[in-house]
Design a protein around this motif. Sequence first.
Motif, mmCIF file in Angstrom:
data_model
loop_
_atom_site.group_PDB
_atom_site.id
_atom_site.type_symbol
_atom_site.label_atom_id
_atom_site.label_comp_id
_atom_site.label_asym_id
_atom_site.label_seq_id
_atom_site.Cartn_x
_atom_site.Cartn_y
_atom_site.Cartn_z
ATOM 1 N N CYS A 18 0.378 -1.266 -0.547
ATOM 2 C CA CYS A 18 0.110 -0.026 -0.004
ATOM 3 C C CYS A 18 0.868 1.321 -0.150
ATOM 4 O O CYS A 18 0.428 1.972 -0.796
ATOM 5 C CB CYS A 18 -1.164 0.349 1.515
ATOM 6 N N ALA A 19 1.645 1.015 1.000
ATOM 7 C CA ALA A 19 2.526 2.662 1.041
ATOM 8 C C ALA A 19 3.309 2.478 -0.172
ATOM 9 O O ALA A 19 3.243 3.807 -0.899
ATOM 10 C CB ALA A 19 4.061 2.223 1.915
ATOM 11 N N LYS A 20 3.971 1.761 -1.095
ATOM 12 C CA LYS A 20 4.684 1.827 -2.108
ATOM 13 C C LYS A 20 3.596 2.352 -3.221
ATOM 14 O O LYS A 20 4.328 3.551 -4.378
ATOM 15 C CB LYS A 20 5.435 0.726 -2.665
ATOM 16 N N GLY A 21 2.680 1.918 -3.625
ATOM 17 C CA GLY A 21 1.382 2.610 -4.378
ATOM 18 C C GLY A 21 1.643 3.497 -3.943
ATOM 19 O O GLY A 21 1.365 4.777 -4.997
ATOM 20 N N CYS A 22 1.285 4.281 -2.984
ATOM 21 C CA CYS A 22 0.181 5.248 -2.262
ATOM 22 C C CYS A 22 1.752 6.309 -2.581
ATOM 23 O O CYS A 22 1.201 7.040 -3.241
ATOM 24 C CB CYS A 22 -0.256 5.534 -1.668
ATOM 25 N N ALA A 23 2.657 5.948 -3.005
ATOM 26 C CA ALA A 23 4.119 6.865 -2.668
ATOM 27 C C ALA A 23 3.565 7.027 -4.600
ATOM 28 O O ALA A 23 4.133 8.274 -5.163
ATOM 29 C CB ALA A 23 4.791 6.291 -2.494
ATOM 30 N N GLN A 24 3.534 5.759 -5.227
ATOM 31 C CA GLN A 24 3.777 6.537 -6.484
ATOM 32 C C GLN A 24 3.431 7.127 -7.278
ATOM 33 O O GLN A 24 2.732 7.470 -8.065
ATOM 34 C CB GLN A 24 4.203 5.038 -7.144
ATOM 35 N N ALA A 25 1.717 7.198 -6.214
ATOM 36 C CA ALA A 25 0.522 7.622 -6.929
ATOM 37 C C ALA A 25 0.807 8.794 -7.598
ATOM 38 O O ALA A 25 -0.214 10.277 -8.126
ATOM 39 C CB ALA A 25 -0.849 7.177 -6.219
ATOM 40 N N THR A 26 1.640 9.294 -5.739
ATOM 41 C CA THR A 26 1.172 10.911 -5.513
ATOM 42 C C THR A 26 3.079 11.748 -6.102
ATOM 43 O O THR A 26 3.223 12.693 -5.106
ATOM 44 C CB THR A 26 0.693 11.296 -3.814
ATOM 45 N N GLY A 27 4.017 10.821 -6.261
ATOM 46 C CA GLY A 27 5.285 11.217 -6.637
ATOM 47 C C GLY A 27 6.009 11.719 -5.667
ATOM 48 O O GLY A 27 6.488 12.535 -5.497
ATOM 49 N N THR A 28 5.437 10.648 -4.205
ATOM 50 C CA THR A 28 6.098 11.166 -3.098
ATOM 51 C C THR A 28 7.466 9.541 -3.017
ATOM 52 O O THR A 28 7.189 8.367 -4.197
ATOM 53 C CB THR A 28 5.587 11.260 -2.103
ATOM 54 N N THR A 29 7.978 10.031 -2.081
ATOM 55 C CA THR A 29 8.994 8.618 -1.792
ATOM 56 C C THR A 29 8.194 8.284 0.248
ATOM 57 O O THR A 29 7.896 9.087 0.927
ATOM 58 C CB THR A 29 10.107 8.841 -1.543
ATOM 59 N N VAL A 30 8.466 6.801 0.308
ATOM 60 C CA VAL A 30 8.475 6.764 1.332
ATOM 61 C C VAL A 30 9.925 5.423 2.397
ATOM 62 O O VAL A 30 10.059 4.325 1.085
ATOM 63 C CB VAL A 30 7.021 6.059 1.741
ATOM 64 N N LYS A 31 9.151 5.522 3.860
ATOM 65 C CA LYS A 31 10.331 4.805 4.372
ATOM 66 C C LYS A 31 9.641 4.196 5.134
ATOM 67 O O LYS A 31 8.720 4.775 6.188
ATOM 68 C CB LYS A 31 11.299 5.596 4.924
ATOM 69 N N GLU A 32 9.172 2.297 5.220
ATOM 70 C CA GLU A 32 8.679 2.272 6.911
ATOM 71 C C GLU A 32 9.813 1.786 7.798
ATOM 72 O O GLU A 32 11.273 1.884 7.645
ATOM 73 C CB GLU A 32 8.392 0.501 5.523
ATOM 74 N N GLU A 33 9.595 2.590 9.121
ATOM 75 C CA GLU A 33 10.425 1.612 10.052
ATOM 76 C C GLU A 33 8.871 0.973 11.584
ATOM 77 O O GLU A 33 8.386 1.744 10.977
ATOM 78 C CB GLU A 33 10.632 3.354 10.901
ATOM 79 N N VAL A 34 9.485 0.347 11.299
ATOM 80 C CA VAL A 34 9.120 -1.180 12.049
ATOM 81 C C VAL A 34 9.200 -1.048 13.078
ATOM 82 O O VAL A 34 10.802 -1.203 14.123
ATOM 83 C CB VAL A 34 9.184 -2.764 11.671
ATOM 84 N N ILE A 35 8.463 -0.299 14.415
ATOM 85 C CA ILE A 35 8.757 -0.054 15.778
ATOM 86 C C ILE A 35 8.753 -1.327 16.390
ATOM 87 O O ILE A 35 10.235 -1.506 17.548
ATOM 88 C CB ILE A 35 7.971 0.972 16.053
ATOM 89 N N THR A 36 7.754 -2.235 16.069
ATOM 90 C CA THR A 36 7.864 -3.346 16.956
ATOM 91 C C THR A 36 6.950 -4.427 16.508
ATOM 92 O O THR A 36 6.247 -3.651 15.453
ATOM 93 C CB THR A 36 7.487 -3.288 18.571
ATOM 94 N N ALA A 37 7.247 -5.332 15.994
ATOM 95 C CA ALA A 37 6.587 -6.605 16.007
ATOM 96 C C ALA A 37 6.158 -7.915 16.943
ATOM 97 O O ALA A 37 7.911 -8.227 17.127
ATOM 98 C CB ALA A 37 6.570 -6.653 14.418
ATOM 99 N N THR A 38 5.236 -8.414 17.852
ATOM 100 C CA THR A 38 5.672 -9.689 18.481
ATOM 101 C C THR A 38 4.631 -10.714 17.501
ATOM 102 O O THR A 38 3.753 -10.947 17.270
ATOM 103 C CB THR A 38 5.127 -9.542 19.654
ATOM 104 N N HIS A 39 4.728 -12.159 18.175
ATOM 105 C CA HIS A 39 4.039 -13.071 17.662
ATOM 106 C C HIS A 39 3.305 -13.250 18.792
ATOM 107 O O HIS A 39 2.445 -12.758 20.066
ATOM 108 C CB HIS A 39 4.855 -14.688 17.895
ATOM 109 N N ASP A 40 2.420 -13.891 18.064
ATOM 110 C CA ASP A 40 1.142 -14.296 19.202
ATOM 111 C C ASP A 40 1.558 -15.373 20.399
ATOM 112 O O ASP A 40 2.711 -15.648 20.475
ATOM 113 C CB ASP A 40 -0.025 -15.960 17.851
#
Length: 466
Positions: free
Chosen positions: A280-302
Motif C-alpha cells: 500500500c505504501a509503495k503504491g500510494c507513494a508512486q501515485a502521489t510522486g512521493t517516496t516512502v520509508k518503512e520504520e518497524v517499531i516493534t512486532a511480536t508473535h502470538d
Amino acid sequence: METKKTICDWIDENKDEVFAISDYLWEHPELSMQEYEASQKVADLLEKYGFLVNRGVAGLPTAFAAEYGSGKPVLAFSSEYDALPALSQNKDSVVRDPVIDMAPGHGCGHNLMAVGGVLAAIALQRCMIEQGLAGTIKVFGTPAEELCIGKPFMARGGLFEEVDAFLDWHPSHRNRAAACDTNAYFNVKYHFSGVSAHGNAPWNGRSSLDGAMLMGHAVEMLREHIEPGSKDSPTTLNYAFPDVGNSFPNVVPANTVIWCVGRMKNAEMAADVLSRLDACAKGCAQATGTTVKEEVITATHDMIPNLCLGQLIEENLRYVGAPAYSSEDQEDAKKIQKAMNAKETGYSGKIEHTVLSSQPVTDSSEYSWFAPIAFLNVALAPSEDAGWHSWTSCKFAGSSVGKRVLETAGKILALAGYDLLTKPEILQEAKAELKERLCGKPYQSLLPENAKPDLTTNKAVMERFR
Ligand SMILES: [Zn+2]
C-alpha cells in the motif's frame, strides 16, 4: 513439602530487600525505554547474589540477561520495569490524586513485576546451593513491555534460545495460572517525503500529506480483506497521523508520517498484513510522486499457551494460597470500587481453575516460542471494573497490598521452579505440548533485519519528570 516450606520461609525472611526496590521504583517511575535506574537496581541485586549479569543486551541499554549455575535444565524468570504516562497517584488516596500532575506512574504494577521473578530466582538459587541441585537460572530484564519493544529484540538477539522453561507472572484482578493465547502485534510508521511548495503554486510541489492520506484510505480498504478474528481476540488495524507535515494549508508539506498498529490472529498473519501494508505504501507513494520509508517499531508473535505448566502453577498457587488481604486492603479496595462505580466486593481471594483463554497482547509472547511458559496472575486489583492501566492500579501497586501480591508471586514461581528442577517428567510433558502446538513452525523474527530499537522513545518526557 518440607523443601517448599523452607523456600517460602527464606522468602519471608528476605523479602524486605526486594520490597525496598519495588517501593523505590514506584516512587521513581520510568517510562518505556528510559528505565535506567530500574534496570540498574534490579541487575545490581542479582549481581549481589552471585548472578553473572550482562547489561545492555540486544542493543537495549536498559535490558539485561543474568545467569546462575550450569547445565540443564535452564529455567528463566522475567523482570519488567516500565511505568505508564500520566498515572502518578498518591498511594494513600482513594480518589484521583496525582503526586505530580501528568507524571508517569506504575499503573500496570511493573514495580512489583520488576522483582517478583527476581525474588523467586534468588530463593530457588539458595535452595539449589543447599541441596546441590544441578541446573541454570536465568533472569531477563526486559524494557518497554508497555510498548512490546524489549522482548522481540532480545529474541532476535538469540537470548532465549537455550531456555527450557519460562516462569513468568503479572499482577492482575484475579488469582490464576494464565494458560493464555494472545494476538500477534505490530507497530509500524511510514514516513512519506515529498517536495514543498508555496500554496499559490502547488504544481511545483509533491505532497507527502497526499501520500499519507491515500495510505490511510488504503488501510481502510485493507481492513475488510483480513480475517476478523474472534470476540476475545479480534483483529484490529488502526492508524493515525502523529505529526502532519504542515501546520498551515498554504504550504505543500514535505514530510508526513502515517502510524499503523495491528493485532493479528498469529505471527503468520501479522507478517502477511505487514507486507500488504508495505505494498500500500509503495503504491500510494508512486501515485502521489512521493517516496516512502518503512520504520518497524516493534512486532511480536502470538502467545503459545501451555496447559501443563498452567497446572503446575495452579498446584503451587493452591499450596501458597491467594495473598492474605488485610482488612485495610479490603477497605481501600471497596472505596476504589465505589469511586469507579463498580460493585463494592473487595478482594474475593478466589483461585481460578486453569483453562485455555485469551489475553491482551504482551511481548512475553516471544518467550513462548522458545520454551513452554508458565504464567501466573495474582490479584492486585479487586475486580476487573476497578480499573487497570489506571490511577487505581497505580495506588494498589504502591500500597501494602502490592507487597503481599509480590511475595505471593515470588513464592509460587520459586516453588514451580523447584518442581521443574526435581521432576524432569513435568518439563518433558510441557515440551511435548509446546511441540504439538507449534506444529513445526520455527521462530522467525517479524522485525526487518535493519530494525533497531528507538532509544529516544519517551526521552523528552522523562527529562521533564526526573
Ligand atoms: Zn504490564
